[in-house]
Design an enzyme around this catalytic site. Sequence first.
Site, PDB file in Angstrom:
ATOM      1  N   ASP A  32      -7.739   4.336 -12.192  1.00  0.00           N
ATOM      2  CA  ASP A  32      -6.498   4.735 -11.522  1.00  0.00           C
ATOM      3  C   ASP A  32      -5.423   4.894 -12.601  1.00  0.00           C
ATOM      4  O   ASP A  32      -5.332   4.057 -13.507  1.00  0.00           O
ATOM      5  CB  ASP A  32      -6.077   3.649 -10.511  1.00  0.00           C
ATOM      6  CG  ASP A  32      -5.128   4.174  -9.445  1.00  0.00           C
ATOM      7  OD1 ASP A  32      -5.486   4.125  -8.253  1.00  0.00           O
ATOM      8  OD2 ASP A  32      -4.022   4.640  -9.815  1.00  0.00           O
ATOM      9  N   LYS A  89      -0.696  13.586   8.933  1.00  0.00           N
ATOM     10  CA  LYS A  89      -0.994  14.667   7.982  1.00  0.00           C
ATOM     11  C   LYS A  89      -2.272  15.426   8.362  1.00  0.00           C
ATOM     12  O   LYS A  89      -2.355  16.635   8.153  1.00  0.00           O
ATOM     13  CB  LYS A  89      -1.066  14.130   6.560  1.00  0.00           C
ATOM     14  CG  LYS A  89      -2.344  13.431   6.188  1.00  0.00           C
ATOM     15  CD  LYS A  89      -2.395  13.097   4.695  1.00  0.00           C
ATOM     16  CE  LYS A  89      -3.603  12.241   4.356  1.00  0.00           C
ATOM     17  NZ  LYS A  89      -4.895  12.892   4.532  1.00  0.00           N
ATOM     18  N   CYS A 124      -2.747   8.896   7.906  1.00  0.00           N
ATOM     19  CA  CYS A 124      -3.806   9.862   8.254  1.00  0.00           C
ATOM     20  C   CYS A 124      -3.487  10.790   9.427  1.00  0.00           C
ATOM     21  O   CYS A 124      -3.438  11.999   9.252  1.00  0.00           O
ATOM     22  CB  CYS A 124      -5.103   9.114   8.515  1.00  0.00           C
ATOM     23  SG  CYS A 124      -5.757   8.374   7.006  1.00  0.00           S
ATOM     24  N   VAL A 182      -8.675   3.379   0.500  1.00  0.00           N
ATOM     25  CA  VAL A 182     -10.057   3.838   0.615  1.00  0.00           C
ATOM     26  C   VAL A 182     -10.866   3.491  -0.634  1.00  0.00           C
ATOM     27  O   VAL A 182     -11.962   2.944  -0.551  1.00  0.00           O
ATOM     28  CB  VAL A 182     -10.086   5.364   0.899  1.00  0.00           C
ATOM     29  CG1 VAL A 182     -11.496   5.914   0.792  1.00  0.00           C
ATOM     30  CG2 VAL A 182      -9.524   5.634   2.293  1.00  0.00           C
ATOM     31  N   LYS A 215     -14.499  15.001   9.876  1.00  0.00           N
ATOM     32  CA  LYS A 215     -13.368  14.095   9.583  1.00  0.00           C
ATOM     33  C   LYS A 215     -12.091  14.562  10.300  1.00  0.00           C
ATOM     34  O   LYS A 215     -11.445  13.800  11.018  1.00  0.00           O
ATOM     35  CB  LYS A 215     -13.146  14.031   8.066  1.00  0.00           C
ATOM     36  CG  LYS A 215     -11.911  13.260   7.642  1.00  0.00           C
ATOM     37  CD  LYS A 215     -11.965  11.801   8.068  1.00  0.00           C
ATOM     38  CE  LYS A 215     -10.621  11.130   7.892  1.00  0.00           C
ATOM     39  NZ  LYS A 215     -10.571   9.798   8.464  1.00  0.00           N
ATOM     40  N   LEU A 223      -5.928   4.459  24.048  1.00  0.00           N
ATOM     41  CA  LEU A 223      -5.259   4.815  25.303  1.00  0.00           C
ATOM     42  C   LEU A 223      -4.066   3.897  25.545  1.00  0.00           C
ATOM     43  O   LEU A 223      -3.705   3.661  26.689  1.00  0.00           O
ATOM     44  CB  LEU A 223      -6.241   4.684  26.482  1.00  0.00           C
ATOM     45  CG  LEU A 223      -7.081   5.896  26.857  1.00  0.00           C
ATOM     46  CD1 LEU A 223      -7.816   5.634  28.163  1.00  0.00           C
ATOM     47  CD2 LEU A 223      -6.257   7.175  26.982  1.00  0.00           C
ATOM     48  N   PHE A 246     -13.800   6.879   7.478  1.00  0.00           N
ATOM     49  CA  PHE A 246     -13.234   6.706   8.823  1.00  0.00           C
ATOM     50  C   PHE A 246     -12.571   5.351   9.031  1.00  0.00           C
ATOM     51  O   PHE A 246     -12.237   4.995  10.155  1.00  0.00           O
ATOM     52  CB  PHE A 246     -14.335   6.906   9.874  1.00  0.00           C
ATOM     53  CG  PHE A 246     -14.940   8.285   9.838  1.00  0.00           C
ATOM     54  CD1 PHE A 246     -14.353   9.334  10.532  1.00  0.00           C
ATOM     55  CD2 PHE A 246     -16.058   8.549   9.067  1.00  0.00           C
ATOM     56  CE1 PHE A 246     -14.886  10.618  10.472  1.00  0.00           C
ATOM     57  CE2 PHE A 246     -16.603   9.835   8.994  1.00  0.00           C
ATOM     58  CZ  PHE A 246     -16.014  10.868   9.702  1.00  0.00           C
ATOM     59  N   LEU A 247     -12.392   4.586   7.966  1.00  0.00           N
ATOM     60  CA  LEU A 247     -11.812   3.238   8.134  1.00  0.00           C
ATOM     61  C   LEU A 247     -10.385   3.308   8.671  1.00  0.00           C
ATOM     62  O   LEU A 247      -9.695   4.323   8.505  1.00  0.00           O
ATOM     63  CB  LEU A 247     -11.829   2.465   6.813  1.00  0.00           C
ATOM     64  CG  LEU A 247     -11.048   2.990   5.609  1.00  0.00           C
ATOM     65  CD1 LEU A 247      -9.557   2.728   5.720  1.00  0.00           C
ATOM     66  CD2 LEU A 247     -11.570   2.346   4.336  1.00  0.00           C
ATOM     67  N   LYS A 271      -1.333  -1.253 -10.873  1.00  0.00           N
ATOM     68  CA  LYS A 271      -2.467  -1.620 -10.014  1.00  0.00           C
ATOM     69  C   LYS A 271      -3.645  -2.118 -10.855  1.00  0.00           C
ATOM     70  O   LYS A 271      -4.261  -3.125 -10.530  1.00  0.00           O
ATOM     71  CB  LYS A 271      -2.931  -0.403  -9.203  1.00  0.00           C
ATOM     72  CG  LYS A 271      -2.136  -0.158  -7.948  1.00  0.00           C
ATOM     73  CD  LYS A 271      -2.805   0.931  -7.108  1.00  0.00           C
ATOM     74  CE  LYS A 271      -2.026   1.211  -5.852  1.00  0.00           C
ATOM     75  NZ  LYS A 271      -2.520   2.362  -5.115  1.00  0.00           N
TER      76      LYS A 271
HETATM   77  N1  LIG Z   1      -5.659   5.060   4.304  1.00  0.00           N
HETATM   78  C1  LIG Z   1      -6.515   5.294   5.276  1.00  0.00           C
HETATM   79  O1  LIG Z   1      -6.506   4.639   6.328  1.00  0.00           O
HETATM   80  C2  LIG Z   1      -7.540   6.387   5.131  1.00  0.00           C
HETATM   81  C3  LIG Z   1      -8.641   6.421   6.010  1.00  0.00           C
HETATM   82  C4  LIG Z   1      -9.583   7.424   5.871  1.00  0.00           C
HETATM   83  C5  LIG Z   1      -9.414   8.414   4.907  1.00  0.00           C
HETATM   84  N2  LIG Z   1      -8.322   8.383   4.088  1.00  0.00           N
HETATM   85  C6  LIG Z   1      -8.196   9.439   3.069  1.00  0.00           C
HETATM   86  O2  LIG Z   1      -8.601   8.897   1.821  1.00  0.00           O
HETATM   87  C7  LIG Z   1      -7.809   9.427   0.771  1.00  0.00           C
HETATM   88  C8  LIG Z   1      -7.128   8.292   0.006  1.00  0.00           C
HETATM   89  O3  LIG Z   1      -6.271   7.619   0.887  1.00  0.00           O
HETATM   90  P1  LIG Z   1      -5.616   6.205   0.507  1.00  0.00           P
HETATM   91  O4  LIG Z   1      -4.847   5.764   1.710  1.00  0.00           O
HETATM   92  O5  LIG Z   1      -6.651   5.323  -0.063  1.00  0.00           O
HETATM   93  O6  LIG Z   1      -4.604   6.668  -0.643  1.00  0.00           O
HETATM   94  P2  LIG Z   1      -3.648   5.772  -1.547  1.00  0.00           P
HETATM   95  O7  LIG Z   1      -2.422   6.571  -1.736  1.00  0.00           O
HETATM   96  O8  LIG Z   1      -3.579   4.389  -1.002  1.00  0.00           O
HETATM   97  O9  LIG Z   1      -4.440   5.682  -2.944  1.00  0.00           O
HETATM   98  C9  LIG Z   1      -4.696   6.782  -3.786  1.00  0.00           C
HETATM   99  C10 LIG Z   1      -4.866   6.252  -5.193  1.00  0.00           C
HETATM  100  O10 LIG Z   1      -5.324   7.311  -6.037  1.00  0.00           O
HETATM  101  C11 LIG Z   1      -4.740   7.139  -7.312  1.00  0.00           C
HETATM  102  N3  LIG Z   1      -4.862   8.368  -8.106  1.00  0.00           N
HETATM  103  C12 LIG Z   1      -4.032   9.458  -8.122  1.00  0.00           C
HETATM  104  N4  LIG Z   1      -4.506  10.365  -9.007  1.00  0.00           N
HETATM  105  C13 LIG Z   1      -5.649   9.844  -9.534  1.00  0.00           C
HETATM  106  C14 LIG Z   1      -6.585  10.326 -10.508  1.00  0.00           C
HETATM  107  N5  LIG Z   1      -6.457  11.502 -11.095  1.00  0.00           N
HETATM  108  N6  LIG Z   1      -7.629   9.536 -10.821  1.00  0.00           N
HETATM  109  C15 LIG Z   1      -7.798   8.334 -10.241  1.00  0.00           C
HETATM  110  N7  LIG Z   1      -6.934   7.830  -9.323  1.00  0.00           N
HETATM  111  C16 LIG Z   1      -5.876   8.587  -8.969  1.00  0.00           C
HETATM  112  C17 LIG Z   1      -3.308   6.721  -6.989  1.00  0.00           C
HETATM  113  O11 LIG Z   1      -2.664   6.135  -8.093  1.00  0.00           O
HETATM  114  C18 LIG Z   1      -3.564   5.755  -5.823  1.00  0.00           C
HETATM  115  O12 LIG Z   1      -3.743   4.412  -6.307  1.00  0.00           O
HETATM  116  C19 LIG Z   1      -6.834  10.405   1.426  1.00  0.00           C
HETATM  117  O13 LIG Z   1      -7.391  11.685   1.378  1.00  0.00           O
HETATM  118  C20 LIG Z   1      -6.766   9.916   2.856  1.00  0.00           C
HETATM  119  O14 LIG Z   1      -6.460  10.942   3.761  1.00  0.00           O
HETATM  120  C21 LIG Z   1      -7.400   7.384   4.173  1.00  0.00           C
END
Ligand SMILES: NC(=O)c1ccc[n+]([C@@H]2O[C@H](COP(=O)([O-])OP(=O)(O)OC[C@H]3O[C@@H](n4cnc5c(N)ncnc54)[C@H](O)[C@@H]3O)[C@@H](O)[C@H]2O)c1
Length: 433
Positions: A30, A261, A258, A11, A202, A248, A150-151, A35
């Site tokens: 990060d 959880k 997502c 995201v 969401k 479907l 919502f991606l 990374k």
């Molecule tokens: N992946 C998806 O498809 C998706 C879609 C919509 C919403 N979301 C939501 O978005 C959020 C992030 O998901 P994601 O899949 O991108 O997670 P991810 O695990 O891919 O990335 C999270 C990143 O945050 C970093 N991080 C941890 N603590 C940190 C801090 N204190 N400061 C800065 N960076 C920090 C981690 O090192 C990691 O690189 C979640 O809440 C998820 O539910 C995800």
Amino acid sequence: MKIAIAGTGYVGLVTAAVLAHIGHQVVCVDPDKRKISLLKAGKCPIFEQGLPELLDKNRERLHFTDSYADAYRDAEVIFIAVGTPEKADGSANLKYVYTAVQQVAESVERDCVVVLKSTVPIGTNDKIQQLLVNNLVNNVKVEVVSNPEFLSQGTAVKDMLEASRIVIGVESDYARKVMEQVYGALNLPMLFTSRRSAEMIKYASNDFLALKISYINEIANLCEILDADVDDVAKGMGMDPRIGDKFLRAGIGYGGSCFPKDTKALHWLSNYHDYELKTIKAAIEVNANQKIKLIKKARRYYGSFEGLSVAVLGLAFKPGTDDLREAPSLDNIVILLDEGAKIRAWDPLAVENFKRYYPNEIEYCATIEDTLKDADICFIFTEWDQVKALKPEDFLQMRKPIILDGRNCFDPKLMAKYPLVYDSIGRKLVNNI
Ligand SMILES: NC(=O)c1ccc[n+]([C@@H]2O[C@H](COP(=O)([O-])OP(=O)(O)OC[C@H]3O[C@@H](n4cnc5c(N)ncnc54)[C@H](O)[C@@H]3O)[C@@H](O)[C@H]2O)c1
């Protein structure tokens, strides 16, 4: 605008690339040094179609750091896109969000808006507003905005550039105006609501899609019992615009970072408030059973898995990603290994990630042909294009061509012309051996 983004995951990084693309100056922070150094070297640390190109194209407006102070000090808008994984009890683990918020509170030196992109339980944005007010080190004004994402992984860049809506939960006109400035250039529909409604939108959206998947999976299970064809059923249902044809497709259930959880988190939250969310409870239970449906099918053909040569096609939770979070492959492979099966597996992207779980226990093959050779049974967990392109003849090199297809990749009528077993989800069983 000067924008900081906490988190360079799916995201955070996609948001960064898109916001830089529409002209903002973006700095990503990060704690994961690996990374950050990859990103600084112009490499993309995750697999996401179109993302490396978009990052590259907007490089002069994108910066990467592991210093919170450098990232937040001067930002007008700070996005928080850190993970919110599941706790053992199903509730959302907010420790990364709260840590990031604390880092913001200690670092900001000007008035700014803090935007929560992470998926968080209803009421969290209000708590964060209070936390910031209580912990700000400098005398500045900070306002919290909820902006859930919502991606979908695999199509994330397109999903964000062409979003059906941008949901923004604000509590003031000032925050609304800032967010209009952030997203205006995308020219997409923006829905402004309260912070709590945005948080709920969401969860309600993700849980509805999960429910739709579990619903068609249950119908598929019944189709198998009653000799109907779930593909035809889904097609007929999907032609009704009130239902729609998306989500479907019957299969072995949803996975990913997502749906699993977010269903559990909303169910936990409703229980916590003494309300039983029965539909979501059912969706979760159906999915847990569906994920191991192929194991149950396999027992029809073999009394024991001891020494069985198993070909696995697809490890990722869906095509287009290397992500394994909650992938059905994991739920099945743990059982197969436990019961003594010998596994050969193929996946075009997810093998390196899978090796973190099983470095030596599985033989990873470079080609589908090598995976299938001399196998006693084949499990299909991911509908990769390379799998869908296979011909029925390709399976005949197996010692016993028994194909368990968890993603309905092939037409049973075509498979019925060959000496093989083709057992898919909610469709006619082909048993020609
Ligand atoms: N992946 C998806 O498809 C998706 C879609 C919509 C919403 N979301 C939501 O978005 C959020 C992030 O998901 P994601 O899949 O991108 O997670 P991810 O695990 O891919 O990335 C999270 C990143 O945050 C970093 N991080 C941890 N603590 C940190 C801090 N204190 N400061 C800065 N960076 C920090 C981690 O090192 C990691 O690189 C979640 O809440 C998820 O539910 C995800």
